[in-house]
Enzyme design. Structure first.
Site, PDB file in Angstrom:
ATOM      1  N   ASN A  24       0.863  -1.192   0.000  1.00  0.00           N
ATOM      2  CA  ASN A  24       0.000   0.000   0.000  1.00  0.00           C
ATOM      3  C   ASN A  24       0.900   1.243   0.000  1.00  0.00           C
ATOM      4  O   ASN A  24       0.786   2.127   0.842  1.00  0.00           O
ATOM      5  CB  ASN A  24      -0.965  -0.011   1.196  1.00  0.00           C
ATOM      6  CG  ASN A  24      -2.072   1.019   1.038  1.00  0.00           C
ATOM      7  OD1 ASN A  24      -2.340   1.834   1.907  1.00  0.00           O
ATOM      8  ND2 ASN A  24      -2.700   1.026  -0.116  1.00  0.00           N
ATOM      9  N   GLY A  71       5.984   8.268   1.061  1.00  0.00           N
ATOM     10  CA  GLY A  71       6.975   8.011   2.117  1.00  0.00           C
ATOM     11  C   GLY A  71       7.792   6.767   1.786  1.00  0.00           C
ATOM     12  O   GLY A  71       9.025   6.773   1.888  1.00  0.00           O
ATOM     13  N   HIS A  72       7.100   5.699   1.369  1.00  0.00           N
ATOM     14  CA  HIS A  72       7.827   4.480   0.979  1.00  0.00           C
ATOM     15  C   HIS A  72       8.719   4.763  -0.235  1.00  0.00           C
ATOM     16  O   HIS A  72       9.856   4.295  -0.310  1.00  0.00           O
ATOM     17  CB  HIS A  72       6.852   3.369   0.566  1.00  0.00           C
ATOM     18  CG  HIS A  72       5.966   2.865   1.670  1.00  0.00           C
ATOM     19  ND1 HIS A  72       4.617   3.085   1.704  1.00  0.00           N
ATOM     20  CD2 HIS A  72       6.261   2.131   2.764  1.00  0.00           C
ATOM     21  CE1 HIS A  72       4.099   2.496   2.762  1.00  0.00           C
ATOM     22  NE2 HIS A  72       5.069   1.922   3.439  1.00  0.00           N
ATOM     23  N   LYS A  91       8.954   7.495  10.773  1.00  0.00           N
ATOM     24  CA  LYS A  91       7.629   7.630  11.408  1.00  0.00           C
ATOM     25  C   LYS A  91       7.462   6.537  12.456  1.00  0.00           C
ATOM     26  O   LYS A  91       6.987   6.779  13.548  1.00  0.00           O
ATOM     27  CB  LYS A  91       6.506   7.567  10.378  1.00  0.00           C
ATOM     28  CG  LYS A  91       5.127   7.737  11.033  1.00  0.00           C
ATOM     29  CD  LYS A  91       4.009   7.732  10.037  1.00  0.00           C
ATOM     30  CE  LYS A  91       3.824   6.373   9.409  1.00  0.00           C
ATOM     31  NZ  LYS A  91       3.373   5.328  10.365  1.00  0.00           N
ATOM     32  N   SER A 147       0.953   7.690   5.908  1.00  0.00           N
ATOM     33  CA  SER A 147       0.816   6.356   6.495  1.00  0.00           C
ATOM     34  C   SER A 147      -0.218   5.591   5.695  1.00  0.00           C
ATOM     35  O   SER A 147      -1.217   6.182   5.236  1.00  0.00           O
ATOM     36  CB  SER A 147       0.339   6.481   7.946  1.00  0.00           C
ATOM     37  OG  SER A 147      -0.168   5.240   8.407  1.00  0.00           O
ATOM     38  N   ARG A 186      -2.287   3.760   6.905  1.00  0.00           N
ATOM     39  CA  ARG A 186      -3.527   3.782   7.692  1.00  0.00           C
ATOM     40  C   ARG A 186      -4.309   5.079   7.516  1.00  0.00           C
ATOM     41  O   ARG A 186      -5.474   5.145   7.932  1.00  0.00           O
ATOM     42  CB  ARG A 186      -3.229   3.536   9.174  1.00  0.00           C
ATOM     43  CG  ARG A 186      -2.759   2.113   9.441  1.00  0.00           C
ATOM     44  CD  ARG A 186      -2.703   1.759  10.913  1.00  0.00           C
ATOM     45  NE  ARG A 186      -2.537   0.322  11.110  1.00  0.00           N
ATOM     46  CZ  ARG A 186      -1.377  -0.308  11.295  1.00  0.00           C
ATOM     47  NH1 ARG A 186      -0.250   0.377  11.324  1.00  0.00           N
ATOM     48  NH2 ARG A 186      -1.330  -1.613  11.453  1.00  0.00           N
TER      49      ARG A 186
END
Ligand code: PAF
Length: 283
Positions: free
Chosen positions: A32, A36-37, A151, A187, A189
């Site tokens: 997902n 950031g990734h 994070k 995130s 989430r």
């Protein structure tokens, strides 16, 4: 960019890259993927020649009442983002590949002290699950460098300690948090938030900034500063799990002599538990 699903295929691909004299980078993820990734992958590409991204929603790190089943699985979209950014290999194993004999009798890696409070206190067994799967991924891939986001700051501290204590021949690197323009840390989430909750969520980062500003401004009544911020989150409709001030290396409580500090928060925005942190110094 290839995608492989077995440990044998992963090892063969990495061995070929090694034979070509390439330095191997690794970015472990649960998929997902967001910017950031992708920033972690870009950093790995700058620092190594062949970057493996693992995508595995690790059941061992989820508690019985957590969001394992609803955790987003978006392999096709993730592959397309990784292709665009220039990753070399995606390793997307099944749970059976990772835990062929099941999880119950599986060897666990436990990292005492640094795992124990903050997220470790609210998510029993979580960091054992993380340390176990990360050690497996590092053993399978044997990268020169592995990169994790800051994070998940406590996770990074746990992984660093594990790699150091177990003499793993890998450099562990932490990369800066990527934020939306309103400050919300990216995130996977965040996708669970309703529109109204998404509006509220930047309050987490605001609370961290407020604590840092007050302390840098001279306040030394740390517990009162933290209580005020906790109270403000509650009044905004956010339920803090913890909001704490710590030493950024040991994650132990700060003392009057501490010059380097980190404030960390975990809080429920609706039913979604988000985490964030902010490092700062006193001078
Ligand atoms: O941060 C994550 O996405 C996971 O905890 C990790 C490090 C990939 C282990 O499953």
């Amino acid at each position: 960019m290839n995608t492989v699903h077995t440990i044998a295929q992963l090892r063969a691909a990495v061995a070929r890259a090694r034979q070509e004299g390439k330095r191997i980078g690794m970015v472990p993820t649960m998929g997902n993927l967001h910017d950031g990734h992708l920033a972690l992958v870009q950093k790995a590409l700058q620092s190594t020649d062949y970057v493996v991204v693992s995508i595995f929603v690790n059941p061992l790190q989820f508690g019985p009442n957590e969001d394992l089943d609803s955790y987003p699985r978006t392999l096709a979209a993730d592959q397309s983002k990784l292709l665009d950014v220039g990753a070399n290999l995606v390793f997307a194993p099944s749970a059976k590949e990772m835990y062929p004999d099941g999880m119950e009798g599986h060897t666990r890696i436990s990292v005492p002290l640094v795992s124990e409070d903050l997220c470790g206190a609210s998510r029993p067994g979580h960091f054992e699950g993380v340390a176990t799967v990360v050690s497996k991924l590092l053993n399978m891939t044997q990268p020169d460098l592995a990169i994790f986001g800051k994070k998940d700051y406590q996770q990074l501290a746990v992984i660093r300690k594990m790699a150091q204590d177990l003499c793993m021949p890998v450099q562990i690197m932490g990369e800066t948090i990527v934020r939306d323009p309103d400050g919300l840390a990216l995130s996977s989430r965040n996708g669970f938030l309703t529109a109204a909750e998404r509006q509220l969520a930047p309050r987490l980062y605001q609370a961290l900034q407020q604590v840092a500003a007050q302390i840098q401004g001279g306040r030394r009544d740390y517990e009162t500063v933290l209580n005020e911020a906790r109270q403000q989150l509650s009044e905004a409709g956010i339920r803090p799990d913890y909001l704490e001030l710590r030493d950024p290396v040991s994650l132990r409580p700060v003392t009057e002599e501490s010059q380097q500090l980190i404030v960390l928060v975990a809080a429920f925005v609706g039913t979604t538990r988000l985490i964030d942190n902010l490092s700062f110094e006193l001078n």
